[in-house]
Design an enzyme around this catalytic site. Structure first.
Site, PDB file in Angstrom:
ATOM      1  N   GLY A   1      53.513  30.058  16.285  1.00 36.50           N
ATOM      2  CA  GLY A   1      52.078  29.817  16.198  1.00 36.50           C
ATOM      3  C   GLY A   1      51.641  28.895  15.068  1.00 36.50           C
ATOM      4  O   GLY A   1      50.602  28.245  15.155  1.00 36.50           O
TER       5      GLY A   1
ATOM      6  N   GLU B   1      50.909  30.820   8.154  1.00 34.64           N
ATOM      7  CA  GLU B   1      50.766  31.629   9.374  1.00 34.64           C
ATOM      8  C   GLU B   1      49.517  31.176  10.137  1.00 34.64           C
ATOM      9  O   GLU B   1      48.541  30.707   9.534  1.00 34.64           O
ATOM     10  CB  GLU B   1      50.681  33.112   8.954  1.00 34.64           C
ATOM     11  CG  GLU B   1      50.434  34.117  10.037  1.00 34.64           C
ATOM     12  CD  GLU B   1      51.547  34.223  11.080  1.00 34.64           C
ATOM     13  OE1 GLU B   1      51.936  33.185  11.634  1.00 34.64           O
ATOM     14  OE2 GLU B   1      51.975  35.355  11.376  1.00 34.64           O
ATOM     15  N   ASP B   2      49.571  31.336  11.436  1.00 31.49           N
ATOM     16  CA  ASP B   2      48.428  30.929  12.268  1.00 31.49           C
ATOM     17  C   ASP B   2      47.236  31.871  12.096  1.00 31.49           C
ATOM     18  O   ASP B   2      46.108  31.436  11.910  1.00 31.49           O
ATOM     19  CB  ASP B   2      48.823  30.832  13.748  1.00 31.49           C
ATOM     20  CG  ASP B   2      49.517  32.088  14.291  1.00 31.49           C
ATOM     21  OD1 ASP B   2      49.745  33.053  13.516  1.00 31.49           O
ATOM     22  OD2 ASP B   2      49.825  32.108  15.495  1.00 31.49           O
TER      23      ASP B   2
ATOM     24  N   ASP C   1      45.937  39.353  11.720  1.00 31.40           N
ATOM     25  CA  ASP C   1      45.213  40.223  12.644  1.00 31.40           C
ATOM     26  C   ASP C   1      45.312  41.658  12.106  1.00 31.40           C
ATOM     27  O   ASP C   1      44.602  42.022  11.177  1.00 31.40           O
ATOM     28  CB  ASP C   1      45.848  40.023  14.025  1.00 31.40           C
ATOM     29  CG  ASP C   1      45.135  40.744  15.131  1.00 31.40           C
ATOM     30  OD1 ASP C   1      43.918  40.895  15.064  1.00 31.40           O
ATOM     31  OD2 ASP C   1      45.806  41.167  16.098  1.00 31.40           O
TER      32      ASP C   1
ATOM     33  N   PHE D   1      40.335  37.300  21.453  1.00 29.16           N
ATOM     34  CA  PHE D   1      41.669  36.704  21.573  1.00 29.16           C
ATOM     35  C   PHE D   1      41.533  35.192  21.749  1.00 29.16           C
ATOM     36  O   PHE D   1      40.863  34.720  22.641  1.00 29.16           O
ATOM     37  CB  PHE D   1      42.440  37.322  22.736  1.00 29.16           C
ATOM     38  CG  PHE D   1      43.895  36.975  22.682  1.00 29.16           C
ATOM     39  CD1 PHE D   1      44.743  37.643  21.799  1.00 29.16           C
ATOM     40  CD2 PHE D   1      44.414  35.963  23.473  1.00 29.16           C
ATOM     41  CE1 PHE D   1      46.085  37.306  21.715  1.00 29.16           C
ATOM     42  CE2 PHE D   1      45.767  35.624  23.397  1.00 29.16           C
ATOM     43  CZ  PHE D   1      46.595  36.296  22.515  1.00 29.16           C
ATOM     44  N   VAL D   2      42.193  34.460  20.845  1.00 32.13           N
ATOM     45  CA  VAL D   2      42.046  33.000  20.851  1.00 32.13           C
ATOM     46  C   VAL D   2      43.381  32.300  21.122  1.00 32.13           C
ATOM     47  O   VAL D   2      44.454  32.861  20.867  1.00 32.13           O
ATOM     48  CB  VAL D   2      41.467  32.493  19.506  1.00 32.13           C
ATOM     49  CG1 VAL D   2      40.041  32.988  19.295  1.00 32.13           C
ATOM     50  CG2 VAL D   2      42.355  32.899  18.314  1.00 32.13           C
TER      51      VAL D   2
ATOM     52  N   ASP E   1      49.178  30.910  21.331  1.00 27.81           N
ATOM     53  CA  ASP E   1      49.463  30.962  22.767  1.00 27.81           C
ATOM     54  C   ASP E   1      48.873  32.187  23.452  1.00 27.81           C
ATOM     55  O   ASP E   1      48.488  33.161  22.806  1.00 27.81           O
ATOM     56  CB  ASP E   1      50.976  31.019  22.986  1.00 27.81           C
ATOM     57  CG  ASP E   1      51.555  32.398  22.621  1.00 27.81           C
ATOM     58  OD1 ASP E   1      51.240  32.899  21.522  1.00 27.81           O
ATOM     59  OD2 ASP E   1      52.279  32.982  23.442  1.00 27.81           O
TER      60      ASP E   1
HETATM   61  P1  5GP Z   1      49.445  40.907  13.069  1.00 29.79           P
HETATM   62  O1  5GP Z   1      50.797  41.404  12.741  1.00 29.79           O
HETATM   63  O2  5GP Z   1      48.627  40.457  11.897  1.00 29.79           O
HETATM   64  O3  5GP Z   1      48.698  41.880  13.936  1.00 29.79           O
HETATM   65  O4  5GP Z   1      49.657  39.731  14.056  1.00 29.79           O
HETATM   66  C1  5GP Z   1      49.861  38.431  13.715  1.00 29.79           C
HETATM   67  C2  5GP Z   1      50.338  37.684  14.941  1.00 29.79           C
HETATM   68  O5  5GP Z   1      49.667  38.154  16.113  1.00 29.79           O
HETATM   69  C3  5GP Z   1      49.983  36.234  14.843  1.00 29.79           C
HETATM   70  O6  5GP Z   1      51.001  35.502  14.219  1.00 29.79           O
HETATM   71  C4  5GP Z   1      49.815  35.850  16.290  1.00 29.79           C
HETATM   72  O7  5GP Z   1      51.048  35.479  16.831  1.00 29.79           O
HETATM   73  C5  5GP Z   1      49.354  37.119  16.988  1.00 29.79           C
HETATM   74  N1  5GP Z   1      47.900  37.141  17.226  1.00 29.79           N
HETATM   75  C6  5GP Z   1      46.969  37.905  16.642  1.00 29.79           C
HETATM   76  N2  5GP Z   1      45.729  37.648  17.118  1.00 29.79           N
HETATM   77  C7  5GP Z   1      45.897  36.652  18.019  1.00 29.79           C
HETATM   78  C8  5GP Z   1      44.989  35.915  18.854  1.00 29.79           C
HETATM   79  O8  5GP Z   1      43.760  36.084  18.874  1.00 29.79           O
HETATM   80  N3  5GP Z   1      45.568  34.966  19.640  1.00 29.79           N
HETATM   81  C9  5GP Z   1      46.899  34.726  19.675  1.00 29.79           C
HETATM   82  N4  5GP Z   1      47.333  33.781  20.487  1.00 29.79           N
HETATM   83  N5  5GP Z   1      47.771  35.390  18.909  1.00 29.79           N
HETATM   84  C10 5GP Z   1      47.280  36.343  18.087  1.00 29.79           C
END
Ligand code: 5GP
Length: 187
Positions: free
Chosen positions: A48, A103-104, A107, A156-157, A163
């Site tokens: 990402g 990081e992208d 969340d 969700f984006v 992706d």
């Molecule tokens: P976390 O561990 O913080 O919950 O998740 C981080 C990862 O979840 C990000 O690197 C990404 O890959 C995925 N993610 C979280 N929210 C989104 C979203 O809105 N869209 C997409 N495409 N991926 C997300």
């Protein structure tokens, strides 16, 4: 060939121009912070972060190396499992180095919390985090990015590297995915 994403994208959340401007601003702050700190190791979390990392790196005016990790937290759906596994590790030894995780999106926070802990355990001198996007409402664990581009709502984006089932990473903007796409329901 599909060039119209109106079946998938509900609306554009962050346009191309705003992304480029914000990344330039982030780079300026990061340049100032690392100006006198020796070689920086940028650690991109695949896949990402690819677009964000390449745009950001071009704007950085400090000595740096680039490396990548694949860390799994999401399966073929939109929810985090809380389990984080390293699927591809770094090639570079980060002991005593300045590390910046790129990081992208942050969340729930599990991916970055575990990844940061892992890199600190390798005796990096310092580990910081830059994220393009942040969904603060969804946070489940205590972790903050040191720098982040945009706070976004709980939607969700996709696009600009992000992706849905490996698709739409190439969109030049960040778009909100229609709920009907991932909930498998009719609009
Ligand atoms: P976390 O561990 O913080 O919950 O998740 C981080 C990862 O979840 C990000 O690197 C990404 O890959 C995925 N993610 C979280 N929210 C989104 C979203 O809105 N869209 C997409 N495409 N991926 C997300």
């Amino acid at each position: 060939m599909i060039t119209d994403y109106s079946d998938i994208i509900e609306r554009v959340l962050i346009d191309e121009d705003s992304l480029h401007k914000k990344i330039k601003q982030l780079a300026q702050t990061i340049n100032t912070y690392y100006a006198d700190k020796g070689t920086l190791i940028l650690v991109g979390i695949l896949k990402g972060s690819v677009m964000f990392m390449s745009e950001l790196a071009k704007e950085l005016k400090v000595d740096l190396m680039m490396d990548f990790m694949i860390v799994s937290s999401y399966a073929e759906n939109t929810y985090s499992s809380g389990n984080v596994k390293i699927l591809k590790d770094l090639d570079i030894d980060i002991k005593d180095k300045e590390v910046l995780i790129v990081e992208d999106i942050i969340d729930t926070g599990y991916t970055l919390k575990k990844t940061k802990e892992n890199l600190i355990n390798r005796q990096a001198n310092d580990v910081k985090i830059v994220t393009l996007l942040d969904k603060p409402e969804r946070r489940e664990v205590e972790i903050k990015s040191d720098w982040s581009g945009f706070k976004i709502p709980n939607e969700f984006v996709v696009g600009f590297g992000l992706d849905y089932n490996q698709m739409y990473r190439n969109l030049p903007y960040i778009g909100v995915v229609k709920r009907s796409v991932y909930e498998n329901i009719e609009d």
